[in-house]
Every structure is written in structure tokens, then in C-alpha cells.
Design a protein around this motif. Structure first.
Motif, short mmCIF file in Angstrom:
data_model
loop_
_atom_site.label_atom_id
_atom_site.label_comp_id
_atom_site.label_asym_id
_atom_site.label_seq_id
_atom_site.Cartn_x
_atom_site.Cartn_y
_atom_site.Cartn_z
N VAL A 1 53.99 -7.09 56.42
CA VAL A 1 52.54 -7.10 56.30
C VAL A 1 52.07 -8.32 55.52
O VAL A 1 50.99 -8.86 55.77
CB VAL A 1 52.04 -5.80 55.64
N CYS B 1 52.93 -0.88 59.68
CA CYS B 1 52.38 -2.13 59.15
C CYS B 1 50.85 -2.13 59.14
O CYS B 1 50.22 -2.47 58.13
CB CYS B 1 52.88 -3.31 59.99
N GLN C 1 59.85 1.30 53.71
CA GLN C 1 58.54 0.84 53.25
C GLN C 1 58.59 -0.55 52.65
O GLN C 1 57.63 -1.32 52.76
CB GLN C 1 57.96 1.84 52.26
N SER D 1 56.41 5.15 48.36
CA SER D 1 55.51 4.11 47.89
C SER D 1 55.45 3.99 46.37
O SER D 1 54.59 3.30 45.85
CB SER D 1 54.09 4.36 48.43
N ALA E 1 47.39 5.41 49.76
CA ALA E 1 48.60 4.76 50.26
C ALA E 1 49.65 4.64 49.17
O ALA E 1 50.84 4.78 49.43
CB ALA E 1 48.25 3.38 50.82
N GLU E 2 49.21 4.38 47.94
CA GLU E 2 50.15 4.22 46.83
C GLU E 2 50.87 5.52 46.50
O GLU E 2 51.97 5.51 45.96
CB GLU E 2 49.41 3.70 45.59
N ALA F 1 43.07 2.76 48.92
CA ALA F 1 44.34 2.16 48.55
C ALA F 1 45.16 3.12 47.70
O ALA F 1 46.39 3.15 47.77
CB ALA F 1 44.12 0.85 47.79
N ARG G 1 48.54 0.11 59.06
CA ARG G 1 47.82 0.98 58.12
C ARG G 1 47.77 0.38 56.71
O ARG G 1 46.96 0.82 55.89
CB ARG G 1 48.42 2.38 58.10
N LEU G 2 48.64 -0.59 56.41
CA LEU G 2 48.62 -1.22 55.09
C LEU G 2 47.80 -2.50 55.04
O LEU G 2 47.63 -3.08 53.97
CB LEU G 2 50.06 -1.55 54.65
N ARG H 1 56.16 -3.62 53.90
CA ARG H 1 55.30 -4.41 53.02
C ARG H 1 55.61 -5.91 53.16
O ARG H 1 54.71 -6.75 53.09
CB ARG H 1 55.47 -3.95 51.57
#
Length: 239
Positions: free
Chosen positions: A104, A153, A97, A173, A167-168, A164, A155-156, A101
Motif C-alpha cells: 500500500v 490493500c 498484514q 494490526s 483498522a488499527e 483509521a 481498504r488501507l 502495508r
């Protein structure tokens, strides 16, 4: 300008594949990200459009030619955007991950999808390719792995996912101390003789958060001791 991905591949028809559906597909149609493909064979210079040759030193299989791949890379980067070349290979760094990030945060990526026994090492080094693996197994080619990386990638990207916060809270994450995600439950409250944990029905948000954290830690200890062993007493990852 939207986040832009280019796939260098012998099978452009494999894209966007699953990414043309659901949230990623909608975001693609709305212009939140873009994708194009380059057929590697188009950069071969002989009449047979040859992209591979036998390996020096002998051995089974064929190796993708450096001159052909270099020409494909040059075309992909001709727009001048500072997009990294990412070569999907079992020899690469394991995708996580943190790397997602990082990718992205940039303008996009150029994905190099190998076939046969892979790429000539010289073009990997000359082009400064980042070698990335999606797991300790071997696929028929880089395209399925590239789709996995793209899905992670896309989806972020801003505006792709609805929440949000969701996702966190997902696996891996939790900031600098990734955990596997806690289990989820929904209606009915009892199914097949199995009840939802009482704490989730209590309405006490602090207790729910504490329970979820404990379940995430327990799952990580049991299923991913490699992740758990890297954690410090303070909860951060050690180097």
C-alpha cells in the motif's frame, strides 16, 4: 496520482468482481484507486494465441510460456511506475498484514494471475516477481487470490475506510506484535439467554481496553499458537 493495480489474466472479466461493490467499489469510482486488466492471450504470437505448452521433463498439466508472460509484463510496466510484479502462487510467501502495508505504501502493484500448472520459472526470476500465497491450499487460478490481496490493500488506502482507529484494532494490526481481534457485541444487551459482558456496559474505558486486550491475547494463544510463540515477553515479535 491514485494507487494503481494492473491484473495480468486470462479472464479479465473476473475483475473488479467483489471490489466493484461496498467501500472498495465506491473508492474505485471516486478515483482513490484504479484498476485495469491485460489479457495475457493478447501477447501470444501464433495464430492460435497459445499461452501454454507441455512441461520439460514430463508431467501432468501445462505451463505458461515465458515469452508470452514477459511481453505482458513489459506492457504493464510501460508507464515507468515502480510497481512490483506480484505472482499469486501457493509456492509464495504467505500474505500477511505487514506485506499488505508495504504494498500500500507504494504506487501500486501488477498482479500476475497464473493458470494451469503455473509460470515458467525463468520469467519469474528474470522479472524479479514477488511470489505471494493467500494460504496453504490450491485454487483454480490466481484471480481469486489476486482479489483477496487487492481487497486487503485497498481498504488501507487513505479515504477508503471511515475510521483509521478501526483498522488499527483489527486482527494482525497491533504494530509489531499482531494479535487476533477481540470479540464484538451490540444491541440487544441480552439475546437468546446470552448477556453482553458486564465490563462493556460499565463505561470504564480503561477496563474495556484491558478486557479487549486480554480477549485478543487469549484468542491468539488458542487459535494461532504460531503467532503467539513468536512474541517476546515485552510483546514484540521475535525474529
Amino acid at each position: 496520482m491514485s494507487w494503481h493495480a494492473t491484473a495480468l489474466t486470462l479472464f479479465p472479466e473476473m475483475f473488479p468482481g467483489t471490489l466493484g461493490h461496498s467501500l472498495a467499489g465506491r473508492a474505485l469510482r471516486e478515483g482513490k484507486w484504479s484498476l485495469d486488466t491485460l489479457q495475457i492471450r493478447d501477447f501470444a504470437t501464433d495464430k492460435h494465441r497459445t499461452v501454454d505448452d507441455t512441461p520439460f521433463g514430463g508431467g501432468a498439466g501445462m505451463v505458461m510460456r515465458p515469452d508470452v508472460m514477459d511481453a505482458a509484463c513489459a506492457a504493464a510496466l510501460s508507464d515507468g511506475a515502480a510497481r512490483p510484479l506480484v505472482y499469486m502462487t501457493p509456492r509464495g510467501r504467505l500474505l500477511d498484514q505487514a506485506l499488505v502495508r508495504e504494498l500500500v505504501a507504494g504506487p501500486g502493484i501488477v498482479l500476475v494471475c497464473g493458470r494451469y500448472e503455473g509460470l515458467d520459472q525463468r520469467v519469474i526470476e528474470a522479472r524479479g516477481m514477488r511470489e505471494v500465497s493467500v494460504g496453504d491450499y490450491v485454487l483454480s487460478g490466481g484471480e481469486p487470490a489476486a482479489l483477496v490481496l487487492l481487497d486487503a490493500c485497498v481498504r488501507l488506502l487513505p479515504g477508503v475506510m471511515g475510521g483509521a482507529t478501526s483498522a488499527e484494532e483489527e486482527s494482525f494490526s497491533a504494530g509489531g506484535a499482531p494479535l487476533l481481534e477481540y470479540p464484538h457485541y451490540t444491541r440487544p444487551a441480552e439475546w437468546d439467554g446470552r448477556a453482553v459482558p458486564d465490563v462493556l456496559l460499565s463505561g470504564h474505558h480503561a477496563e474495556v481496553a484491558r478486557w479487549r486486550r486480554g480477549m485478543a491475547e487469549a484468542a491468539t494463544r488458542e487459535r494461532r499458537p504460531d503467532l503467539w510463540s513468536r512474541r517476546t515477553p515485552a510483546g514484540a515479535l521475535s525474529n
